[in-house]
Design a protein around this motif. Sequence first.
Motif, PDB file in Angstrom:
ATOM      1  N   GLN A  23     -15.479   6.499 -14.526  1.00  0.00           N
ATOM      2  CA  GLN A  23     -14.800   7.512 -15.342  1.00  0.00           C
ATOM      3  C   GLN A  23     -14.017   8.477 -14.458  1.00  0.00           C
ATOM      4  O   GLN A  23     -12.895   8.879 -14.788  1.00  0.00           O
ATOM      5  CB  GLN A  23     -15.824   8.270 -16.202  1.00  0.00           C
ATOM      6  CG  GLN A  23     -16.555   7.411 -17.223  1.00  0.00           C
ATOM      7  CD  GLN A  23     -15.625   6.895 -18.319  1.00  0.00           C
ATOM      8  OE1 GLN A  23     -14.440   7.213 -18.362  1.00  0.00           O
ATOM      9  NE2 GLN A  23     -16.161   6.079 -19.214  1.00  0.00           N
ATOM     10  N   ARG A  26     -10.929   6.615 -13.187  1.00  0.00           N
ATOM     11  CA  ARG A  26      -9.881   6.533 -14.212  1.00  0.00           C
ATOM     12  C   ARG A  26      -9.122   7.847 -14.315  1.00  0.00           C
ATOM     13  O   ARG A  26      -7.890   7.862 -14.433  1.00  0.00           O
ATOM     14  CB  ARG A  26     -10.504   6.174 -15.565  1.00  0.00           C
ATOM     15  CG  ARG A  26     -10.988   4.739 -15.675  1.00  0.00           C
ATOM     16  CD  ARG A  26     -11.774   4.556 -16.945  1.00  0.00           C
ATOM     17  NE  ARG A  26     -12.270   3.194 -17.093  1.00  0.00           N
ATOM     18  CZ  ARG A  26     -13.297   2.861 -17.864  1.00  0.00           C
ATOM     19  NH1 ARG A  26     -13.945   3.805 -18.535  1.00  0.00           N
ATOM     20  NH2 ARG A  26     -13.688   1.609 -17.953  1.00  0.00           N
ATOM     21  N   THR A  30      -5.264   8.321 -13.352  1.00  0.00           N
ATOM     22  CA  THR A  30      -4.335   8.777 -14.387  1.00  0.00           C
ATOM     23  C   THR A  30      -3.554   9.999 -13.918  1.00  0.00           C
ATOM     24  O   THR A  30      -2.336  10.083 -14.110  1.00  0.00           O
ATOM     25  CB  THR A  30      -5.105   9.103 -15.683  1.00  0.00           C
ATOM     26  OG1 THR A  30      -5.734   7.911 -16.165  1.00  0.00           O
ATOM     27  CG2 THR A  30      -4.156   9.640 -16.749  1.00  0.00           C
ATOM     28  N   GLU A 102      -6.701  -5.971 -26.095  1.00  0.00           N
ATOM     29  CA  GLU A 102      -7.903  -5.144 -26.040  1.00  0.00           C
ATOM     30  C   GLU A 102      -8.561  -5.299 -24.673  1.00  0.00           C
ATOM     31  O   GLU A 102      -8.586  -6.401 -24.117  1.00  0.00           O
ATOM     32  CB  GLU A 102      -8.888  -5.573 -27.127  1.00  0.00           C
ATOM     33  CG  GLU A 102      -8.395  -5.330 -28.542  1.00  0.00           C
ATOM     34  CD  GLU A 102      -8.280  -3.852 -28.876  1.00  0.00           C
ATOM     35  OE1 GLU A 102      -9.058  -3.063 -28.292  1.00  0.00           O
ATOM     36  OE2 GLU A 102      -7.434  -3.497 -29.693  1.00  0.00           O
ATOM     37  N   PRO A 103      -9.089  -4.204 -24.106  1.00  0.00           N
ATOM     38  CA  PRO A 103      -9.806  -4.327 -22.833  1.00  0.00           C
ATOM     39  C   PRO A 103     -10.961  -5.303 -22.972  1.00  0.00           C
ATOM     40  O   PRO A 103     -11.753  -5.207 -23.910  1.00  0.00           O
ATOM     41  CB  PRO A 103     -10.311  -2.904 -22.573  1.00  0.00           C
ATOM     42  CG  PRO A 103      -9.396  -2.019 -23.365  1.00  0.00           C
ATOM     43  CD  PRO A 103      -9.044  -2.812 -24.592  1.00  0.00           C
ATOM     44  N   THR A 188      -4.638  -2.005 -14.104  1.00  0.00           N
ATOM     45  CA  THR A 188      -4.884  -1.252 -15.333  1.00  0.00           C
ATOM     46  C   THR A 188      -5.992  -1.891 -16.155  1.00  0.00           C
ATOM     47  O   THR A 188      -6.920  -1.206 -16.620  1.00  0.00           O
ATOM     48  CB  THR A 188      -3.598  -1.169 -16.170  1.00  0.00           C
ATOM     49  OG1 THR A 188      -2.584  -0.493 -15.428  1.00  0.00           O
ATOM     50  CG2 THR A 188      -3.844  -0.420 -17.480  1.00  0.00           C
ATOM     51  N   ALA A 189      -5.937  -3.213 -16.335  1.00  0.00           N
ATOM     52  CA  ALA A 189      -6.894  -3.906 -17.198  1.00  0.00           C
ATOM     53  C   ALA A 189      -8.307  -3.889 -16.613  1.00  0.00           C
ATOM     54  O   ALA A 189      -9.284  -3.646 -17.328  1.00  0.00           O
ATOM     55  CB  ALA A 189      -6.440  -5.343 -17.432  1.00  0.00           C
ATOM     56  N   ASP A 192      -9.744  -0.384 -16.869  1.00  0.00           N
ATOM     57  CA  ASP A 192     -10.202  -0.117 -18.231  1.00  0.00           C
ATOM     58  C   ASP A 192     -11.536  -0.795 -18.513  1.00  0.00           C
ATOM     59  O   ASP A 192     -12.366  -0.279 -19.275  1.00  0.00           O
ATOM     60  CB  ASP A 192      -9.160  -0.596 -19.245  1.00  0.00           C
ATOM     61  CG  ASP A 192      -7.923   0.287 -19.281  1.00  0.00           C
ATOM     62  OD1 ASP A 192      -7.987   1.419 -18.760  1.00  0.00           O
ATOM     63  OD2 ASP A 192      -6.892  -0.164 -19.822  1.00  0.00           O
ATOM     64  N   TYR A 193     -11.743  -1.967 -17.899  1.00  0.00           N
ATOM     65  CA  TYR A 193     -12.973  -2.728 -18.145  1.00  0.00           C
ATOM     66  C   TYR A 193     -14.161  -2.150 -17.382  1.00  0.00           C
ATOM     67  O   TYR A 193     -15.313  -2.353 -17.753  1.00  0.00           O
ATOM     68  CB  TYR A 193     -12.745  -4.187 -17.755  1.00  0.00           C
ATOM     69  CG  TYR A 193     -13.763  -5.147 -18.315  1.00  0.00           C
ATOM     70  CD1 TYR A 193     -14.106  -5.147 -19.668  1.00  0.00           C
ATOM     71  CD2 TYR A 193     -14.386  -6.072 -17.486  1.00  0.00           C
ATOM     72  CE1 TYR A 193     -15.038  -6.033 -20.174  1.00  0.00           C
ATOM     73  CE2 TYR A 193     -15.323  -6.972 -17.987  1.00  0.00           C
ATOM     74  CZ  TYR A 193     -15.636  -6.951 -19.330  1.00  0.00           C
ATOM     75  OH  TYR A 193     -16.561  -7.838 -19.822  1.00  0.00           O
ATOM     76  N   GLY A 194     -13.886  -1.452 -16.296  1.00  0.00           N
ATOM     77  CA  GLY A 194     -14.953  -0.761 -15.582  1.00  0.00           C
ATOM     78  C   GLY A 194     -15.581  -1.513 -14.428  1.00  0.00           C
ATOM     79  O   GLY A 194     -16.524  -1.023 -13.815  1.00  0.00           O
ATOM     80  N   GLU A 242     -20.710   0.794 -16.043  1.00  0.00           N
ATOM     81  CA  GLU A 242     -19.855   1.924 -15.796  1.00  0.00           C
ATOM     82  C   GLU A 242     -19.966   2.461 -14.373  1.00  0.00           C
ATOM     83  O   GLU A 242     -19.253   3.377 -13.995  1.00  0.00           O
ATOM     84  CB  GLU A 242     -20.175   3.064 -16.778  1.00  0.00           C
ATOM     85  CG  GLU A 242     -19.742   2.773 -18.182  1.00  0.00           C
ATOM     86  CD  GLU A 242     -18.247   2.691 -18.334  1.00  0.00           C
ATOM     87  OE1 GLU A 242     -17.526   3.524 -17.770  1.00  0.00           O
ATOM     88  OE2 GLU A 242     -17.778   1.770 -19.012  1.00  0.00           O
TER      89      GLU A 242
END
Length: 244
Positions: A23, A26, A30, A102-103, A188-189, A192-194, A242
Amino acid sequence: MTTPEPYGGGREPFRLLPIKQVQVYREIFTQLDRLVSGSNPGTRLLPERELAEQLQVSRVSIREALRALESMGKVEIRRNSGTYVVDPDGTLPVEYLLAGAEPGVATLRSLTEARAAIETRLVQTVCRQVAPDLRPAREFLTRAARELSGEDTDQGSLDLRFEAILGRAAGSPVLVRVQKWIHQAWITAWGDYGVAPGDRRSLHAEHVAILDALERGDVALAVSQMDAHVDRHINERTHPDEGG
């Protein structure tokens, strides 16, 4: 009637590892991406230390995000000089490539197919050059070896800078542009998936094997090594980790 071969087809699976503090990663990515997008080409970013102080995170986290941005072709990290903006508006193709996606595993599998096609083709193109300049790739791997640490075996890496350097050695601007878009979507993908496919130390060893084959002029081995590096299958993950 033959039974369809299960996804993977005997290919080695990616070793999926958590992106530590995903998190936080990300959010840092960003914010830095937004900073780069609002800058002019040639702009020098603040040093890692100052960026870390402003965002109140570790320099390691800043460094990982900058490496990802360099893999996407948005910035260039110059040794003993700093990080410079190269392509601040490089995100538009990603919006198209990932539109409606979708991720998850299905998107990552599609991107794996696309990336494998581009990376192996670029290796073939490098091999067709009369005298490809592979010095930047060797210099990069030498620096990367010095930067490896014990922590690089237990967390995932989204660093595609080696492949980007090989792309430039191919001398094909159109292929390089497509590679950059695929790298942007890939980072990016997975972010997003972690998780990320592989640790920095193992990926570095695979990069060395690819470059060794290229330097020897062994086309078949170089292509085979790159294919094994990128064309792997992805196991289903019900609950992406995560990270810690």
